[in-house]
Design a protein around this motif. Sequence first.
Motif, short mmCIF file in Angstrom:
data_model
loop_
_atom_site.label_atom_id
_atom_site.label_comp_id
_atom_site.label_asym_id
_atom_site.label_seq_id
_atom_site.Cartn_x
_atom_site.Cartn_y
_atom_site.Cartn_z
N VAL A 16 0.84 -1.20 0.00
CA VAL A 16 0.00 0.00 0.00
C VAL A 16 0.87 1.25 0.00
N VAL A 17 1.94 1.25 0.78
CA VAL A 17 2.84 2.41 0.81
C VAL A 17 3.49 2.59 -0.56
N THR A 18 3.84 1.51 -1.23
CA THR A 18 4.41 1.61 -2.57
C THR A 18 3.40 2.24 -3.53
N ARG A 19 2.15 1.85 -3.41
CA ARG A 19 1.10 2.44 -4.24
C ARG A 19 0.92 3.92 -3.91
N LEU A 20 1.02 4.27 -2.64
CA LEU A 20 0.93 5.68 -2.25
C LEU A 20 2.13 6.46 -2.79
N ASP A 21 3.32 5.83 -2.79
CA ASP A 21 4.51 6.46 -3.36
C ASP A 21 4.27 6.84 -4.83
N ALA A 22 3.71 5.88 -5.57
CA ALA A 22 3.44 6.11 -6.99
C ALA A 22 2.41 7.23 -7.17
N LEU A 50 -6.39 -0.82 5.39
CA LEU A 50 -5.51 -0.55 4.24
C LEU A 50 -6.32 -0.14 3.02
N ALA A 51 -7.46 -0.78 2.80
CA ALA A 51 -8.28 -0.49 1.62
C ALA A 51 -8.79 0.95 1.66
N GLU A 52 -9.09 1.48 2.85
CA GLU A 52 -9.58 2.85 2.99
C GLU A 52 -8.57 3.87 2.44
N LEU A 53 -7.30 3.52 2.50
CA LEU A 53 -6.24 4.46 2.12
C LEU A 53 -6.10 4.62 0.61
N THR A 54 -6.64 3.68 -0.15
CA THR A 54 -6.45 3.73 -1.61
C THR A 54 -7.77 3.71 -2.38
#
Length: 154
Positions: A16-22, A50-54
């Motif tokens: 999830v953090v990697t997806r947020l980085d992108a 985690l799902a709420e974040l993306t």
Amino acid sequence: MPEPHLLAADADRAAVVTRLDASLADGRLTLPEYEDRAARAHGARTYGELAELTTDLPDPVPTPARTRPQRSAVHQAVHQAVHGGAWHGAWDRDLRTAWTGWAATAVLVVGIWLVSVLATGDLQYPWPVWVVGPWGAVLLARTVGEHRRRELST
């Protein structure tokens, strides 16, 4: 993602953090939004957290696999002649890089020593031997060991 009530693993949080980085790199998130979401991702316990974040981010677009162009028979033969032999494989690339670094350092320190000898007019103690000598001995042992290992495996 799996069911929202299940516990997430470290790898899930990292994904999830990697997806947020992108998303930050793409300009979808501001830096404060990213920092908040990344902190919440690291502290998340379940897949639901985690799902709420993306949820407001688009799904990542898969990058197409890169394919190498086909080489002609002549190109393959030249490539084998140039790159074949003793120096091939990841280990050998590492050795070649190490030897290149050693040679560059040797030229640099011997050059510094030579300039200081010429500037002072005194033949000074050859201190570069202590910089490149042990390093070269270790590299030589690695290189010989690798070549022996190859000879035994063939």
